[in-house]
Write a protein that holds these residues in place. Structure first.
Motif, PDB file in Angstrom:
ATOM      1  N   ALA A 125       0.089  -2.098  -6.065  1.00 53.76           N
ATOM      2  CA  ALA A 125      -0.402  -0.807  -5.579  1.00 53.76           C
ATOM      3  C   ALA A 125      -0.105   0.259  -6.623  1.00 53.76           C
ATOM      4  CB  ALA A 125       0.246  -0.437  -4.249  1.00 53.76           C
ATOM      5  N   PHE A 126      -1.118   1.030  -7.008  1.00 52.13           N
ATOM      6  CA  PHE A 126      -0.931   2.181  -7.896  1.00 52.13           C
ATOM      7  C   PHE A 126      -0.488   3.388  -7.080  1.00 52.13           C
ATOM      8  CE2 PHE A 126      -3.605  -0.053 -10.995  1.00 52.13           C
ATOM      9  CZ  PHE A 126      -3.086   0.392 -12.203  1.00 52.13           C
ATOM     10  N   SER A 127       0.339   4.243  -7.691  1.00 55.45           N
ATOM     11  CA  SER A 127       0.604   5.548  -7.102  1.00 55.45           C
ATOM     12  C   SER A 127      -0.668   6.388  -7.201  1.00 55.45           C
ATOM     13  CB  SER A 127       1.765   6.240  -7.823  1.00 55.45           C
ATOM     14  OG  SER A 127       1.450   6.432  -9.197  1.00 55.45           O
TER      15      SER A 127
ATOM     16  N   ALA B 264      -4.034 -11.033  -7.230  1.00 54.22           N
ATOM     17  CA  ALA B 264      -4.328  -9.694  -6.697  1.00 54.22           C
ATOM     18  C   ALA B 264      -4.798  -8.794  -7.831  1.00 54.22           C
ATOM     19  CB  ALA B 264      -3.086  -9.095  -6.023  1.00 54.22           C
ATOM     20  N   ILE B 265      -5.608  -7.795  -7.473  1.00 55.59           N
ATOM     21  CA  ILE B 265      -6.117  -6.808  -8.434  1.00 55.59           C
ATOM     22  C   ILE B 265      -6.054  -5.431  -7.784  1.00 55.59           C
ATOM     23  CG2 ILE B 265      -8.092  -6.052  -9.811  1.00 55.59           C
ATOM     24  CD1 ILE B 265      -9.162  -8.935  -9.632  1.00 55.59           C
ATOM     25  N   SER B 266      -5.651  -4.435  -8.568  1.00 57.93           N
ATOM     26  CA  SER B 266      -5.700  -3.052  -8.112  1.00 57.93           C
ATOM     27  C   SER B 266      -6.226  -2.197  -9.247  1.00 57.93           C
ATOM     28  CB  SER B 266      -4.308  -2.564  -7.693  1.00 57.93           C
ATOM     29  OG  SER B 266      -4.352  -1.217  -7.255  1.00 57.93           O
ATOM     30  N   VAL B 267      -7.188  -1.329  -8.954  1.00 60.28           N
ATOM     31  CA  VAL B 267      -7.738  -0.412  -9.945  1.00 60.28           C
ATOM     32  C   VAL B 267      -7.071   0.946  -9.782  1.00 60.28           C
ATOM     33  CG1 VAL B 267      -9.825   0.776 -10.745  1.00 60.28           C
ATOM     34  CG2 VAL B 267      -9.933  -1.633 -10.087  1.00 60.28           C
ATOM     35  N   ALA B 268      -6.697   1.568 -10.894  1.00 62.67           N
ATOM     36  CA  ALA B 268      -6.071   2.889 -10.851  1.00 62.67           C
ATOM     37  C   ALA B 268      -6.995   3.887 -10.172  1.00 62.67           C
ATOM     38  CB  ALA B 268      -5.738   3.353 -12.261  1.00 62.67           C
ATOM     39  N   PRO B 269      -6.438   4.856  -9.443  1.00 62.18           N
ATOM     40  CA  PRO B 269      -7.266   5.794  -8.681  1.00 62.18           C
ATOM     41  C   PRO B 269      -8.327   6.505  -9.521  1.00 62.18           C
ATOM     42  CG  PRO B 269      -4.978   5.990  -8.024  1.00 62.18           C
ATOM     43  CD  PRO B 269      -5.001   5.061  -9.194  1.00 62.18           C
TER      44      PRO B 269
ATOM     45  N   ILE C 242       3.193   1.734 -10.750  1.00 65.58           N
ATOM     46  CA  ILE C 242       2.682   0.580 -10.023  1.00 65.58           C
ATOM     47  C   ILE C 242       3.824  -0.037  -9.233  1.00 65.58           C
ATOM     48  CG2 ILE C 242       1.648  -1.716 -10.211  1.00 65.58           C
ATOM     49  CD1 ILE C 242       0.474  -0.848 -12.884  1.00 65.58           C
ATOM     50  N   LEU C 243       3.555  -0.369  -7.994  1.00 62.70           N
ATOM     51  CA  LEU C 243       4.466  -1.193  -7.220  1.00 62.70           C
ATOM     52  C   LEU C 243       3.955  -2.628  -7.247  1.00 62.70           C
ATOM     53  CD1 LEU C 243       5.165   0.891  -3.971  1.00 62.70           C
ATOM     54  CD2 LEU C 243       6.438   0.905  -6.125  1.00 62.70           C
ATOM     55  N   THR C 244       4.873  -3.575  -7.372  1.00 64.92           N
ATOM     56  CA  THR C 244       4.503  -4.988  -7.290  1.00 64.92           C
ATOM     57  C   THR C 244       5.409  -5.688  -6.281  1.00 64.92           C
ATOM     58  OG1 THR C 244       6.029  -5.709  -9.055  1.00 64.92           O
ATOM     59  CG2 THR C 244       3.799  -5.035  -9.710  1.00 64.92           C
ATOM     60  N   GLY C 245       4.852  -6.708  -5.649  1.00 70.68           N
ATOM     61  CA  GLY C 245       5.625  -7.533  -4.724  1.00 70.68           C
ATOM     62  C   GLY C 245       5.428  -8.988  -5.072  1.00 70.68           C
TER      63      GLY C 245
ATOM     64  N   ALA D  65       0.855  -1.185   0.000  1.00 71.77           N
ATOM     65  CA  ALA D  65       0.000   0.000   0.000  1.00 71.77           C
ATOM     66  C   ALA D  65       0.894   1.239   0.000  1.00 71.77           C
ATOM     67  CB  ALA D  65      -0.916   0.025   1.223  1.00 71.77           C
ATOM     68  N   ILE D  66       0.484   2.256  -0.736  1.00 70.49           N
ATOM     69  CA  ILE D  66       1.183   3.542  -0.730  1.00 70.49           C
ATOM     70  C   ILE D  66       0.459   4.463   0.236  1.00 70.49           C
ATOM     71  CG2 ILE D  66       1.821   5.555  -2.107  1.00 70.49           C
ATOM     72  CD1 ILE D  66       2.179   3.690  -4.481  1.00 70.49           C
ATOM     73  N   LEU D  67       1.204   5.122   1.126  1.00 66.27           N
ATOM     74  CA  LEU D  67       0.586   5.946   2.158  1.00 66.27           C
ATOM     75  C   LEU D  67       0.032   7.243   1.581  1.00 66.27           C
ATOM     76  CD1 LEU D  67       2.830   5.448   5.294  1.00 66.27           C
ATOM     77  CD2 LEU D  67       1.094   3.956   4.285  1.00 66.27           C
ATOM     78  N   GLU D  68      -0.723   7.929   2.416  1.00 62.59           N
ATOM     79  CA  GLU D  68      -1.508   9.085   1.986  1.00 62.59           C
ATOM     80  C   GLU D  68      -0.666  10.179   1.342  1.00 62.59           C
ATOM     81  OE1 GLU D  68      -5.217  11.084   4.193  1.00 62.59           O
ATOM     82  OE2 GLU D  68      -3.307  11.650   5.091  1.00 62.59           O
TER      83      GLU D  68
END
Length: 424
Positions: free
Chosen positions: A280-282, A236-241, A288-291, A35-38
């Motif tokens: 996690a998207f910026s 895993a799935i992440s949608v862009a902001p 994108i960060l991936t792990g 997760a990218i912080l606030e």
């Protein structure tokens, strides 16, 4: 200016300031959550090595390594005010302030591993998904939690609709949309067990599971669109902001960038070929960060799919235990997230498999097995290991923490041959 725009501006300025670190190294096991912080300047990761790491996105250095959970850290979540949450195998949710060595608050949330977290649109509640078969809604300000029951088996993912309704996805192949108040959920049954879930800013639901098909449900009539990614289970799935595009992590090592409007693959992020567990998207959607199972956090250009900096092909040492590219080693890649093979590999989320042939189940010293496993009368050998993956861990070893999975007869035979050599 809105807080989200401020965060996006801060992120953009951060990346324009000069070359940024392309890979973050520090975990001793696969990176299970991101997760990218606030403020956009830091990220938090969780790992099968039982730690969480707070990263400086500019330098790539670890600001702090947090060891609190008793087991794998399966989920992390950015919270308002720069805080963040971690959750894991021990069923607890821990709330953290950057710079603190101990949690600000701990919730004894579930009776089984927590594998997913989500923040409500109003920023006041955390939703958690657990293998105890429930989801839970916990107010950050205190007070009683709401428990959601009904899934037949593990709840693998949670997300919020823009209007605050909760969506859950489970191993029972159902998506459930829960009303804000009391009442039964709307249930959508899909053809496969579900591992991953995300909701776009317009309310579109994106789900993925064991068959490698990404399923998109429209906001209004819940019409179903399918995209077969043809690369094995979705993790895993992440949608862009801003919506429009999703990143989809796959067991066989690639990440697909999917255009949600056309339900088509726009690009693929190609790494070292090991399972990708987290995304996690910026805040501005540009990166994108991936792990993954290579224990690294990598960063990518979200528009082109290109890796930022050279791709370093790192393989955990257990995958080098047997030379060559035999089929059994390929099958074992999915197991390497939780198990080591070598004498000095040690335990991860699961016990080391070194010397497993001839060993009684739940008898390895130094690993905390469940009481149910200790009651079983199984000795691991070629026949019993094959049986484990023929009928699945839940049926063969009830009480196990292993993810439910089955393997074809050909792959079971290859896996057993590989393990016989690699675990001596």
């Amino acid at each position: 200016m809105f807080p989200s725009r401020l965060a996006a501006l801060a992120t953009a300025l951060l990346f324009l300031a000069g070359p940024a670190a392309a890979e973050f190294r520090g975990h001793g096991g696969p990176v299970r959550a991101l997760a990218i912080l606030e403020d956009g300047a830091a990220a938090v990761s969780g790992s099968f090595d039982q730690s969480a790491i707070l990263w400086d996105l500019r330098s790539g250095e670890a600001r702090s390594v947090l060891r609190f959970h008793e087991g794998a850290v399966n989920a992390v979540l950015a919270l308002p005010g720069g805080r963040f949450a971690t959750a894991g195998e021990d069923g607890r949710i821990a709330l953290w302030q950057p710079g603190g060595g101990q949690p600000l608050q701990v919730e004894e949330a579930h009776k089984g591993p927590i594998v997913g977290l989500a923040l409500s649109p109003d920023g006041g509640r955390i939703a958690s998904a657990s293998w105890d078969g429930t989801a839970r809604l916990t107010p950050l300000s205190g007070g009683p939690a709401r428990v959601f029951e009904g899934h037949q088996g593990q709840v693998n993912a949670v997300a919020f609709m823009p209007d605050g309704r909760l969506v859950t996805a489970g191993y029972d192949a159902t998506l459930r949309i829960w009303p804000a108040g009391e009442g039964a959920p709307a249930i959508r049954t899909l053809p496969t067990p579900l591992n991953a879930l995300a909701v776009g800013p317009g309310g579109e639901i994106v789900a993925g599971g064991a068959d490698g098909v990404l399923r998109l449900l429209s906001t209004e009539d819940q019409a179903l669109t399918e995209l077969d990614l043809q690369t094995g289970p979705i993790l895993a799935i992440s949608v862009a902001p801003g919506g429009g595009r999703a990143a989809v992590a796959l067991l066989r090592g690639a990440v697909a960038l999917v255009d949600l409007g056309t339900a088509s693959t726009a690009a693929r992020l190609v790494g070292p070929g090991l399972p990708v567990w987290s995304l996690a998207f910026s805040q501005d959607g540009a990166e994108i960060l991936t792990g993954g199972s290579d224990r690294l956090v990598r960063r990518w250009n979200a528009r082109t799919g290109e890796h930022i900096g050279p791709v370093v092909m790192m393989r955990p040492p257990e995958l080098n235990a047997v030379a060559g590219s035999e089929r059994g080693a390929e099958v074992f890649k999915a197991c390497a997230a939780c198990h080591t093979l070598t004498p000095d590999g040690g335990n991860r989320a699961g016990p080391t498999l070194h010397g497993v042939f001839g060993r009684r189940v739940a008898s390895l010293p130094g690993y905390n097995f469940s009481p149910a496993l200790k009651q079983l009368d199984i000795v691991w050998n070629a026949e019993t290991i094959s049986k484990l993956f023929e009928i699945g861990p839940a049926r063969y070893t009830p009480g196990t923490k292993m993810p439910e999975q089955t393997v074809t007869a050909e792959d079971r035979e290859a896996l057993v041959r590989y393990l016989e050599k690699a675990t001596r």
